[in-house]
Design an enzyme around this catalytic site. Sequence first.
Site, PDB file in Angstrom:
ATOM      1  N   GLU A 254      -3.459  -0.301  -8.273  1.00 39.27           N
ATOM      2  CA  GLU A 254      -4.224   0.804  -8.061  1.00 39.27           C
ATOM      3  C   GLU A 254      -3.421   1.928  -7.797  1.00 39.27           C
ATOM      4  O   GLU A 254      -2.065   2.183  -7.594  1.00 39.27           O
ATOM      5  CB  GLU A 254      -4.753   0.482  -6.537  1.00 39.27           C
ATOM      6  CG  GLU A 254      -5.364   1.801  -5.887  1.00 39.27           C
ATOM      7  CD  GLU A 254      -6.209   1.330  -4.773  1.00 39.27           C
ATOM      8  OE1 GLU A 254      -6.951   0.453  -4.731  1.00 39.27           O
ATOM      9  OE2 GLU A 254      -6.090   2.174  -3.802  1.00 39.27           O
TER      10      GLU A 254
ATOM     11  N   ASP B 125       0.854  -1.240  -0.038  1.00 40.61           N
ATOM     12  CA  ASP B 125      -0.037   0.063  -0.047  1.00 40.61           C
ATOM     13  C   ASP B 125       0.901   1.283  -0.026  1.00 40.61           C
ATOM     14  O   ASP B 125       1.725   1.432   0.662  1.00 40.61           O
ATOM     15  CB  ASP B 125      -0.873   0.000   1.406  1.00 40.61           C
ATOM     16  CG  ASP B 125      -1.998   1.019   1.192  1.00 40.61           C
ATOM     17  OD1 ASP B 125      -2.203   1.515   0.080  1.00 40.61           O
ATOM     18  OD2 ASP B 125      -2.659   1.075   2.147  1.00 40.61           O
TER      19      ASP B 125
END
Length: 493
Positions: free
Chosen positions: A276, A181
């Site tokens: 992402e 992330d």
Amino acid sequence: MTDFIDITEALGAYPGIEDANAFASYVKGRNVYKESLYLADGILFMVNKTDPFTKELVAVTAEPHLLAGLTTNTSIHTGRYMMARCPMNVANAYWFMARYKNLGPKSMKDSKVSIGLGDRLGLVTAGHVSSIRKASVFPVFAQQSIRELNLTGRTFKDVLADAFWGAFRAGWREGFGADGDHLKTAEEVRYALDSGFSMITLDCSNHIGLEREGGANAKPPSVRAQVSYRLADGTAVSFSEDEIERCTATYQRAIEFTSSIYHDLLVGCGRKVDFELSIDETGTPTDPKAHYFVAKQLADTGVPLTSLAPRFIGEFQKGIDYIGDIAKFREDFVLHQAIADTFGYKLSVHSGSDKFSIYPSVAELSKGHFHLKTAGTNWLEALRVVLAANPELFGQMYSYAKEHLDEAKAYYKVDVEKESVPDSVDAALFERPDVRQVMHITYGLLLNAKTETGEPLFRTRLYRCLRENEDLLRSTVERHIDNHLKALGLIWS
Ligand SMILES: [Zn+2]
């Protein structure tokens, strides 16, 4: 050891490992986690609890060569079987994931709803499994940022192994996502890929902004002024010369960076990786036109995104509900959703835990097609357990957190001052947004705090408390994630 011998002796009288369910009923009442039983390729695996703080993997097989490569502590031959006791460590988790691909990380492609469930302690995946099982949701059980790794002293492999063992022990056999992330550099992306992660969230905030050097010298954009671009919902978007100039100066470097990460590292890494893009770590909400500008050019350079995280209107502070005008949020979300639909990816809602007041809107306006990230809220639920089980330890941690709040605010932006929070906290006060934020952002300080002699001040006692109260931790986390899924309309009752 006793339980292991019991099992071994029992096995002598047992007809065979093929009937795992019969075996499960046989071992009921011992320290084997019944839902962990897994029979595959002639090996029966189970997780056994040797004491309140230690678990081990037990592997039973008539063909010991099948266990080659698995690290074992001891092994015993009994009847036609060999039983091996194995540590639930990183190496053995990776042995498993290499051998049984269905159990480890996989792409979320084609899933409708996906949820990131960052677990900073490596203890709460079983609770996540209990909740996720009730809904049709793709779980990302392993999700951490580099900042979280640094503050908790873990590696990506530690994170993935902990999530794997938690899922395995709880009987989850459908695979899960592993999200590196908020990665900001090529090295960080490589680190996550080399650790077997299935999702890369690229944070290109270092490349966004007018003040960044070279923004204006980037390649000319493929988006043109005075052209009407049609969106999936039938509306259109167009840009003036000025707008193109501004978007180019702000985003063109970020677009080039994203494209190079995709083409240099993700293509050819040998497996399908979800990609992402996060543009949410900016000072102001993302203008939908800028979102379109970025999305169009990434599509033009052949970069398929799985999801994109804009910064939405309103405040998404950690671990508390949405702050802002829900009608405005809805208007903003609709515009971003139309762009996401045009390019075929999901919107990703970051700092997404505890935003109960907007969940119905997210579910409705995305038509049940979104990614939601939660992380610190799982840490808070663990602290809720500490508060119930060992209020003295919680009180010490709270005082420390309050005392060191300003240090934590260097990492996490929250509107809370130490003068305004209470001096001590009970179960009712724990619900206060400011108290939650104090405990939310100080996890790194609390986990790393040392006594004068260099011993961990809280860490050892915290882990001990949570392991001793494993069932309470699991049910507490389960209930909390259930509440999220209910508000999102994914489970009923
Ligand atoms: Zn974010």
